[in-house]
Design a protein around this motif. Sequence first.
Motif, PDB file in Angstrom:
ATOM      1  N   HIS A 331      31.862  40.462  31.020  1.00  0.00           N
ATOM      2  CA  HIS A 331      31.593  41.532  31.813  1.00  0.00           C
ATOM      3  C   HIS A 331      31.663  41.145  33.197  1.00  0.00           C
ATOM      4  O   HIS A 331      31.420  42.066  34.033  1.00  0.00           O
ATOM      5  N   THR A 332      31.695  39.806  33.600  1.00  0.00           N
ATOM      6  CA  THR A 332      31.963  39.442  34.986  1.00  0.00           C
ATOM      7  C   THR A 332      33.426  38.967  35.454  1.00  0.00           C
ATOM      8  O   THR A 332      33.782  38.092  34.633  1.00  0.00           O
ATOM      9  N   TYR A 333      34.065  39.685  36.418  1.00  0.00           N
ATOM     10  CA  TYR A 333      35.507  38.891  36.478  1.00  0.00           C
ATOM     11  C   TYR A 333      35.010  37.895  37.572  1.00  0.00           C
ATOM     12  O   TYR A 333      34.406  38.107  38.650  1.00  0.00           O
ATOM     13  N   THR A 334      35.843  36.800  37.388  1.00  0.00           N
ATOM     14  CA  THR A 334      35.954  35.663  38.231  1.00  0.00           C
ATOM     15  C   THR A 334      37.234  35.017  38.208  1.00  0.00           C
ATOM     16  O   THR A 334      37.756  34.716  37.017  1.00  0.00           O
ATOM     17  N   HIS A 335      37.877  34.472  39.259  1.00  0.00           N
ATOM     18  CA  HIS A 335      39.180  34.058  39.228  1.00  0.00           C
ATOM     19  C   HIS A 335      38.988  32.756  39.953  1.00  0.00           C
ATOM     20  O   HIS A 335      38.557  32.310  40.703  1.00  0.00           O
ATOM     21  N   PHE A 336      39.645  31.570  39.101  1.00  0.00           N
ATOM     22  CA  PHE A 336      39.787  30.338  39.532  1.00  0.00           C
ATOM     23  C   PHE A 336      41.139  30.174  39.750  1.00  0.00           C
ATOM     24  O   PHE A 336      41.880  30.803  40.065  1.00  0.00           O
ATOM     25  N   ARG A 337      41.714  28.956  39.451  1.00  0.00           N
ATOM     26  CA  ARG A 337      43.474  28.637  39.846  1.00  0.00           C
ATOM     27  C   ARG A 337      44.021  29.397  38.602  1.00  0.00           C
ATOM     28  O   ARG A 337      43.611  29.553  37.669  1.00  0.00           O
ATOM     29  N   SER A 338      45.435  29.767  38.932  1.00  0.00           N
ATOM     30  CA  SER A 338      46.051  30.401  37.839  1.00  0.00           C
ATOM     31  C   SER A 338      46.138  29.836  36.700  1.00  0.00           C
ATOM     32  O   SER A 338      46.347  30.532  35.580  1.00  0.00           O
ATOM     33  N   ASP A 339      46.262  28.474  36.491  1.00  0.00           N
ATOM     34  CA  ASP A 339      46.250  27.830  35.297  1.00  0.00           C
ATOM     35  C   ASP A 339      45.174  27.935  34.156  1.00  0.00           C
ATOM     36  O   ASP A 339      45.053  27.291  33.322  1.00  0.00           O
ATOM     37  N   SER A 340      44.085  28.280  35.017  1.00  0.00           N
ATOM     38  CA  SER A 340      42.789  28.725  34.139  1.00  0.00           C
ATOM     39  C   SER A 340      42.147  29.934  34.180  1.00  0.00           C
ATOM     40  O   SER A 340      41.175  30.158  34.206  1.00  0.00           O
ATOM     41  N   ASP A 341      43.096  30.763  34.409  1.00  0.00           N
ATOM     42  CA  ASP A 341      42.624  32.123  34.529  1.00  0.00           C
ATOM     43  C   ASP A 341      42.681  33.010  33.280  1.00  0.00           C
ATOM     44  O   ASP A 341      43.612  33.346  32.773  1.00  0.00           O
ATOM     45  N   HIS A 342      41.397  33.518  32.968  1.00  0.00           N
ATOM     46  CA  HIS A 342      41.192  34.344  31.762  1.00  0.00           C
ATOM     47  C   HIS A 342      41.801  35.889  31.879  1.00  0.00           C
ATOM     48  O   HIS A 342      42.133  36.355  31.031  1.00  0.00           O
ATOM     49  N   PHE A 343      41.928  36.152  33.224  1.00  0.00           N
ATOM     50  CA  PHE A 343      42.266  37.833  33.500  1.00  0.00           C
ATOM     51  C   PHE A 343      43.387  37.850  34.225  1.00  0.00           C
ATOM     52  O   PHE A 343      43.405  38.465  35.445  1.00  0.00           O
ATOM     53  N   GLU A 344      44.471  37.287  33.866  1.00  0.00           N
ATOM     54  CA  GLU A 344      45.764  37.176  34.834  1.00  0.00           C
ATOM     55  C   GLU A 344      46.025  38.350  35.172  1.00  0.00           C
ATOM     56  O   GLU A 344      46.656  38.475  36.146  1.00  0.00           O
ATOM     57  N   SER A 345      46.198  39.515  34.212  1.00  0.00           N
ATOM     58  CA  SER A 345      46.789  40.655  34.503  1.00  0.00           C
ATOM     59  C   SER A 345      46.002  41.347  35.751  1.00  0.00           C
ATOM     60  O   SER A 345      46.437  41.895  36.594  1.00  0.00           O
ATOM     61  N   PHE A 346      44.683  41.134  35.564  1.00  0.00           N
ATOM     62  CA  PHE A 346      43.728  42.044  36.646  1.00  0.00           C
ATOM     63  C   PHE A 346      43.986  41.230  37.870  1.00  0.00           C
ATOM     64  O   PHE A 346      43.803  41.778  38.921  1.00  0.00           O
TER      65      PHE A 346
END
Length: 431
Positions: A331-346
């Motif tokens: 339910h919460t969008y959070t972005h870390f580094r690209s190699d650990s991104d759960h939500f790459e498309s968003f």
Amino acid sequence: MVLSRCLFHRIVYGLCLMHVFSGSEAILLNRFAQWVMEGKAMSAADSGIHADDVGTAMQGKLFFLFLARDSLPNKETWMKFFAPAKQGVEYEALVHCTEESACQQSLGGQGQFKVISSSPSKWCTDLVTPMNALIEAAMKVEGNAHDKFIFLSETTVPIKSFQNVQHQLLVEDGMGSSFCIHPWRSWAWHEGSDVAVKHDQWIVLNREHAQRSLGFVDEVPSTFLRTLTPLVWGPPIWGKAEWLPRWMYLLSHDFSLRLLGSIYLSVLHIAAWIGPPYVGGCTDEFWHFAAAFDYIDRQAGKSGLGVSGLTGSLQLVMNDLTANTTQGRCHTYTHFRSDSDHFESFTELLSRTPGTKLATAHDKKHPTHFEQLSENSMAAFRNSNFLFARKVDDQTSFDGPLKLAEAFDHYIFRANGSIAPNGRTGYVGSI
């Protein structure tokens, strides 16, 4: 005055309901009383209440539980978010601060927020203790089995209206709890036996699971990480394997195995004294799932393990097909580094959105910061599968004439945009 039998029955039925219900239900029953006296049933459109909203109001309350340092930089945004809702009936907002006095000065005059007494905490090692302190404080407030407990950081903002958040958590998610579960290769062995599931800290618990968190006395948050070793690990010359970190833990904690290793294999003897490798992650990324659902069996996970009460995934699967899959509901969008991104498309969508500026941290420990948002950013948020987003703070600007809180109110909270293509919100794993 002679009442018709039909009207008499309406009045008796209405009085019985008024005796049973209170709070938000009483508001609905006031409408019902009007229906009684008019001698006809009002439609949902006539009453101004949508059928889904009636069901939502009859169910539970949302407890917004904030973890902060000395203030809530987005308090103006949250106040606009809460504006159409009834505090004490539809929601409560509780805040835990590491600097309680500073928070009292910052939030003491804001009726929407209640600052609780501070509990000992340490970043990564133990944020579970303040999380549980928030649950304990929330449990002292009147509620019922349909309530939801939502954990939020001080830099989190709502990206849906209160009505949409309420509908998703109390109607669409039903009685379940929401965990944003990392790909299974990042999970951990617990005491070399069962598996501890790794998830994002920003979870949503139902009342039953919140109570279990308070009763999870078998584990001490401050020392919990010592019981965990990586599920998959190994030195470069050997390659990664599941058995190695498991046996290194057992050799370090079981005297008979340590003695056996010292007698037969010197390499095992050395491994026993060196100790097992440390798991990657923080206590709050393992603890609450274990408290709510317990640890899971590795062999059962290969074919799929049903987890009752978990939203988003009917079962957890640990095989090659799901090695890079996010499971559960996020339910919460959070972005870390690209190699650990759960939500790459968003993340990619946001990076291409005009007026949006992202500043990615140089390590995996801190999330990407939104430096600037725009009307286009707000549209992306509103039409996404998320309810909340971070990291937004008092340094985040808005590309336009409005202040940031006003922009959220204008483009999201008061907007008539869709909430998701399928009518649901919350990122759902592909299982």
